[in-house]
Write an enzyme that holds these catalytic residues in place. Structure first.
Site, PDB file in Angstrom:
ATOM      1  N   ASP A  96      16.946 -52.793  23.964  1.00 54.08           N
ATOM      2  CA  ASP A  96      16.943 -53.560  22.766  1.00 54.08           C
ATOM      3  C   ASP A  96      16.262 -55.334  22.609  1.00 54.08           C
ATOM      4  OD1 ASP A  96      17.591 -51.116  21.285  1.00 54.08           O
ATOM      5  OD2 ASP A  96      20.166 -52.262  21.212  1.00 54.08           O
ATOM      6  N   TYR A 155      13.096 -49.385  18.856  1.00 49.27           N
ATOM      7  CA  TYR A 155      13.943 -47.914  19.224  1.00 49.27           C
ATOM      8  C   TYR A 155      13.951 -47.858  17.875  1.00 49.27           C
ATOM      9  CZ  TYR A 155      17.876 -45.165  18.914  1.00 49.27           C
ATOM     10  OH  TYR A 155      18.866 -43.875  19.052  1.00 49.27           O
TER      11      TYR A 155
END
Ligand code: NDP
Length: 248
Positions: A96, A155
């Site tokens: 992330d 993602y």
């Protein structure tokens, strides 16, 4: 319970929280199950724990971002257990970061492991299923691939891509008796989620209408159903299992 006696299943990422529950559930239903590993130590501990529960699950070294390694893994499963009837593309990672700070390395790693793996593994399995006239492919995506999530452009892009893959492949192989579906879990009480500080976890739970995290066993039960003969009319679908957090 679904009866998968005589079926051979390959589940990627079986040493992780959700993957392990999927492997065990398929084994309980009678399937011969195989998975893969990258980390030898973790794999040995995992296999011993599974054995203690009374299951013999084969585990092969293969990085799902490596096409040749996946080809070798699929060939090994076929020679050890027989032609693969069920494939669960479950291995996945997060890396992330807000997009303005997203690095090329983080972007590429997530695409290689979450998206390229679909090609790398499925390519070596789908023809055998088509020739047999029966097959089940289940791709484990995420609620965040359906709704987006700040700090996860890599993602969420990869997880949304999974369902594009599902829909196209489902159309190509439907007449061959092979179904292809996506399962999109919400927040599941895996090690990763349980490691989040309790106050933040409680805030996450407050945003889930059923007021709790999901369990890996619940995801595994849905996957089990999708592997059954009764699910033969179900293909190209994206199943949300998220406690009502995101409704489509
Ligand atoms: P874990 O991190 O617990 O497990 C991930 C598994 O994938 C591990 O077995 C890991 O093996 C394997 N893996 C990762 N990269 C590779 C690679 N390059 N080659 C081979 N294997 C690899 O994850 P979860 O069980 O939590 O998640 C499973 C799937 O569910 C993922 O696709 C995830 O995105 C998705 N998901 C999870 C949610 C959650 O709340 N947990 C929510 C929504 C979706 P190793 O450790 O050896 O690398």
């Amino acid at each position: 319970m679904t009866n998968l006696e005589g079926k051979v299943a390959l589940v990627t990422g079986g040493t992780g929280g959700i993957g392990a529950a999927i492997c065990l559930n398929l084994a309980k239903a009678g399937a011969k199950v195989a998975t893969n590993y990258r980390n030898q130590e973790k794999a040995e501990a995992w296999q011993a724990a599974v054995k203690e529960q009374g299951f013999d699950i084969k585990i092969y070294q293969a990085d799902v971002s490596d096409y040749e390694a996946c080809e070798a893994m699929a060939a090994k499963v076929v020679s050890d257990l027989g032609p693969i009837d069920i494939l669960v593309n479950n291995a996945g990672i997060t890396k992330d970061g807000m997009f303005k700070k997203m690095t090329k390395d983080k972007w590429d790693a997530v695409m290689k492991i979450n998206v390229d793996s679909l090609f790398n593994v499925t390519r070596h399995v789908v023809e055998g299923m088509s020739e047999k006239g029966w097959g089940r492919i289940i791709n484990i995506s995420s609620i965040n691939g359906q709704k987006g999530q700040m700090g996860q452009t890599n993602y969420t892009t990869s997880k949304a891509a999974m369902h594009g893959f599902t829909m196209s492949l489902a159309q190509e192989v439907a007449r061959k008796g092979v179904t292809v579906n996506t399962v999109s879990p919400g927040y599941i009480a895996t090690e990763m989620v349980m490691a989040v500080p309790e106050d933040i976890r409680n805030k996450i739970i407050a945003g889930i209408p059923v007021n709790r995290l999901g369990t890996s066993e619940e995801i595994a039960a849905l996957v089990g159903f999708l592997c059954s003969n009764e699910a033969g009319f179900t293909t190209g679908a994206d199943f949300a299992m998220n406690g009502g957090q995101h409704m489509m």
